[in-house]
Design a protein around this motif. Structure first.
Motif, PDB file in Angstrom:
ATOM      1  N   TYR A  54      -7.825  10.432  -1.682  1.00 22.11           N
ATOM      2  CA  TYR A  54      -9.118  10.903  -1.183  1.00 22.11           C
ATOM      3  C   TYR A  54     -10.065   9.768  -0.786  1.00 22.11           C
ATOM      4  O   TYR A  54     -11.109  10.025  -0.182  1.00 22.11           O
ATOM      5  N   HIS A  55      -9.728   8.540  -1.140  1.00 24.57           N
ATOM      6  CA  HIS A  55     -10.510   7.351  -0.763  1.00 24.57           C
ATOM      7  C   HIS A  55     -11.967   7.455  -1.201  1.00 24.57           C
ATOM      8  O   HIS A  55     -12.887   7.163  -0.426  1.00 24.57           O
ATOM      9  N   ILE A  56     -12.165   7.872  -2.467  1.00 21.83           N
ATOM     10  CA  ILE A  56     -13.524   7.987  -3.007  1.00 21.83           C
ATOM     11  C   ILE A  56     -13.677   7.240  -4.328  1.00 21.83           C
ATOM     12  O   ILE A  56     -14.608   7.486  -5.062  1.00 21.83           O
ATOM     13  N   ASP A  57     -12.728   6.343  -4.626  1.00 24.31           N
ATOM     14  CA  ASP A  57     -12.823   5.548  -5.843  1.00 24.31           C
ATOM     15  C   ASP A  57     -12.203   4.183  -5.565  1.00 24.31           C
ATOM     16  O   ASP A  57     -11.621   3.948  -4.495  1.00 24.31           O
ATOM     17  N   PHE A  58     -12.298   3.284  -6.523  1.00 21.00           N
ATOM     18  CA  PHE A  58     -11.733   1.952  -6.370  1.00 21.00           C
ATOM     19  C   PHE A  58     -10.266   1.955  -6.800  1.00 21.00           C
ATOM     20  O   PHE A  58      -9.898   2.627  -7.767  1.00 21.00           O
ATOM     21  N   PRO A  59      -9.402   1.203  -6.106  1.00 24.66           N
ATOM     22  CA  PRO A  59      -7.991   1.129  -6.494  1.00 24.66           C
ATOM     23  C   PRO A  59      -7.820   0.540  -7.889  1.00 24.66           C
ATOM     24  O   PRO A  59      -8.676  -0.216  -8.363  1.00 24.66           O
ATOM     25  N   THR A  60      -6.720   0.891  -8.538  1.00 26.01           N
ATOM     26  CA  THR A  60      -6.433   0.361  -9.869  1.00 26.01           C
ATOM     27  C   THR A  60      -5.856  -1.051  -9.811  1.00 26.01           C
ATOM     28  O   THR A  60      -5.710  -1.703 -10.846  1.00 26.01           O
ATOM     29  N   GLY A  61      -5.526  -1.534  -8.622  1.00 32.08           N
ATOM     30  CA  GLY A  61      -4.944  -2.867  -8.456  1.00 32.08           C
ATOM     31  C   GLY A  61      -3.849  -2.845  -7.405  1.00 32.08           C
ATOM     32  O   GLY A  61      -3.759  -1.898  -6.615  1.00 32.08           O
ATOM     33  N   ASN A  62      -3.013  -3.877  -7.399  1.00 31.54           N
ATOM     34  CA  ASN A  62      -1.923  -3.977  -6.422  1.00 31.54           C
ATOM     35  C   ASN A  62      -0.574  -3.946  -7.122  1.00 31.54           C
ATOM     36  O   ASN A  62      -0.467  -4.204  -8.323  1.00 31.54           O
ATOM     37  N   ILE A  63       0.471  -3.650  -6.346  1.00 31.77           N
ATOM     38  CA  ILE A  63       1.843  -3.676  -6.846  1.00 31.77           C
ATOM     39  C   ILE A  63       2.658  -4.587  -5.945  1.00 31.77           C
ATOM     40  O   ILE A  63       2.331  -4.809  -4.777  1.00 31.77           O
ATOM     41  N   LYS A  64       3.733  -5.157  -6.484  1.00 34.80           N
ATOM     42  CA  LYS A  64       4.597  -6.052  -5.728  1.00 34.80           C
ATOM     43  C   LYS A  64       5.351  -5.280  -4.645  1.00 34.80           C
ATOM     44  O   LYS A  64       5.869  -4.186  -4.888  1.00 34.80           O
ATOM     45  N   LEU A  65       5.425  -5.879  -3.455  1.00 37.74           N
ATOM     46  CA  LEU A  65       6.131  -5.249  -2.347  1.00 37.74           C
ATOM     47  C   LEU A  65       7.609  -5.060  -2.679  1.00 37.74           C
ATOM     48  O   LEU A  65       8.186  -4.015  -2.348  1.00 37.74           O
ATOM     49  N   ASP A  66       8.216  -6.056  -3.341  1.00 40.22           N
ATOM     50  CA  ASP A  66       9.647  -5.956  -3.671  1.00 40.22           C
ATOM     51  C   ASP A  66       9.923  -4.782  -4.604  1.00 40.22           C
ATOM     52  O   ASP A  66      10.912  -4.057  -4.433  1.00 40.22           O
ATOM     53  N   GLU A  67       9.046  -4.567  -5.604  1.00 39.12           N
ATOM     54  CA  GLU A  67       9.223  -3.438  -6.519  1.00 39.12           C
ATOM     55  C   GLU A  67       9.073  -2.114  -5.782  1.00 39.12           C
ATOM     56  O   GLU A  67       9.793  -1.147  -6.049  1.00 39.12           O
ATOM     57  N   ALA A  68       8.126  -2.079  -4.866  1.00 40.17           N
ATOM     58  CA  ALA A  68       7.914  -0.858  -4.077  1.00 40.17           C
ATOM     59  C   ALA A  68       9.139  -0.557  -3.214  1.00 40.17           C
ATOM     60  O   ALA A  68       9.577   0.597  -3.099  1.00 40.17           O
ATOM     61  N   LYS A  69       9.721  -1.599  -2.618  1.00 39.68           N
ATOM     62  CA  LYS A  69      10.903  -1.391  -1.781  1.00 39.68           C
ATOM     63  C   LYS A  69      12.084  -0.894  -2.612  1.00 39.68           C
ATOM     64  O   LYS A  69      12.852  -0.027  -2.167  1.00 39.68           O
ATOM     65  N   ASN A  70      12.240  -1.446  -3.799  1.00 46.10           N
ATOM     66  CA  ASN A  70      13.329  -0.990  -4.668  1.00 46.10           C
ATOM     67  C   ASN A  70      13.190   0.494  -4.987  1.00 46.10           C
ATOM     68  O   ASN A  70      14.179   1.231  -5.056  1.00 46.10           O
TER      69      ASN A  70
END
Length: 415
Positions: free
Chosen positions: A72-88
């Motif tokens: 909904y884009h109405i709050d702040f993100p909790t942080g980032n995740i590694k691209l490699d983990e996301a691809k896996n």
């Protein structure tokens, strides 16, 4: 028609009590309508923006915050995740599709979202002018963003770090507007969309400038701008992924597997929005109950008003009976008084409720972001009006029955 005219004439004869009854009825209905309009529009908006998204995967933290920030884009993100983990994770047999998001920047308060063309297709977005991005630093504006920023295809701007207007500008990398989306009634309307590599390029420049290194090269073509995840080095990060399951088994296995075995967090939009509504629903239900109490009080007031008025009109009713008026006619005459008062109060309450909702929407500068307006009609309003008329009928039944039982000879003898 004669009965209606007669009832109306008696109503006008008691303007003060009639006004009080109408105002009480309209106040209760107005409160109920504001709550109905607000809850129905919020629910519709939340449902529309989570369609096609079975799971959101991002950094560990609050699952509700993860949904609010990335769906909904109405709050702040909790942080980032590694691209490699996301691809896996996307290679899992239970994943049908995954849309990456990179958040963290804004322009004049409108969020810059790094993603691919699948994100536009998720909400059935259509280009109004220009085209979708194909090169780094190209952006596409949502309809509301373009209108409020007064920007169009061909304009340029610098993004700013963070999600608020006052944050620090990235004044070395400039975004080029290549298209504007048509209004879709979804979150797309309030976003600035680009590819993930553009978001990386802006932040890579900041980092290399601080460290005294040369700026990373920005590639013009070859990005994953249509579908899939982009290519990046081992340190590359994204904010989240929007996942759609291949089968219902994904809902059983994937959230538990991600939360237990990875550094990422999985949250279900359906579950979290339901939980959010259950929390908000307590206050809404209390206010709605209060409004119904006001309507019942208005019904009691109508009953007292008609009952007292009946004492003053016994002689008139006796004369009507002696002139040939049937008992049922007197009964209907009193009931019509209650109906007329409640219908006037109901209609006034509907106008007041819609007007109040529109004032509230216009006073809240981000009402367009959540799709709130007072200029719509929902089916529940009709039920509220029918309930109020029903209360008016019930309130007038005892006075009407007393009118029905009027003893002509006794009343005339007393007079």
């Amino acid at each position: 028609m004669n009965l209606i005219s007669l009832s109306w004439s008696y109503i006008k004869a008691k303007p003060l009590s009639t006004l009080l009854n109408v105002l009480l009825m309209s106040l209760g209905i107005a409160i109920i309508l504001v709550l109905i309009l607000l809850s129905s529009q919020l629910e519709e908006n939340l449902s529309k923006n989570k369609r096609g998204i079975d799971l959101v995967v991002g950094a560990k933290g609050s699952p509700l915050q993860l949904i609010l920030a990335n769906v909904y884009h109405i709050d702040f993100p909790t942080g980032n995740i590694k691209l490699d983990e996301a691809k896996n994770l996307t290679r899992n047999r239970l994943v049908k599709s995954a849309i990456p998001l990179a958040l963290g920047d804004n322009y004049a308060g409108f969020r810059i979202v790094g993603t691919n063309h699948d994100y536009v297709n998720l909400y059935s977005g259509e280009i109004g002018s220009g085209a979708l991005w194909k090169n780094n630093m190209d952006v596409v504006l949502g309809a509301n963003a373009a209108e409020k920023l007064n920007m169009k295809e061909g304009d340029e701007f610098f993004g700013a770090h963070g999600l608020s207007v006052a944050d620090l500008e990235h004044d070395e990398q400039i975004y080029h507007i290549v298209g504007v989306l048509k209004k879709s009634g979804s979150v797309l309307d309030n976003l600035i969309l680009t590819n993930i590599e553009s978001v990386w390029a802006v932040h890579d420049h900041d980092e290399t400038e601080e460290e005294g290194h040369d700026e990373h090269e920005i590639h013009g073509e070859g990005s994953a701008w249509e579908t899939g995840l982009p290519e990046g080095d081992e340190d590359a990060e994204i904010t989240s992924m929007l996942i759609k399951y291949r089968s219902p088994m994904g809902a059983v296995q994937m959230p538990r597997m991600i939360n237990a075995n990875t550094n990422m967090q999985a949250a279900s939009p359906a579950f979290e929005t339901q939980r959010l509504f259950s929390l908000l629903g307590i206050g809404v239900d209390m206010l709605r109950s209060f409004a119904y109490i006001i309507i019942v009080i208005a019904g009691l007031s109508i009953f007292i008003s008609l009952y007292n008025a009946l004492k003053d009109r016994k002689y008139d009713l006796a004369i009507m009976r002696s002139l040939g008026a049937a008992r049922i006619k007197l009964f209907v005459h009193v009931v019509l008084e209650g109906i007329i008062i409640t219908v006037i109060g109901g209609l006034l309450g509907m106008v007041l409720g819609h007007g109040l909702m529109e004032i509230l929407a216009n006073s809240y500068e981000k009402s367009d972001d959540i799709g709130i307006t007072g200029l719509i009609f929902v089916n529940q309003e009709l039920y509220v009006l029918l309930i109020s008329v029903g209360i008016g009928v019930i309130a007038s039944l005892i006075p009407a029955f007393n009118a029905y039982k009027t003893d002509i000879s006794k009343v005339l003898a007393e007079e």
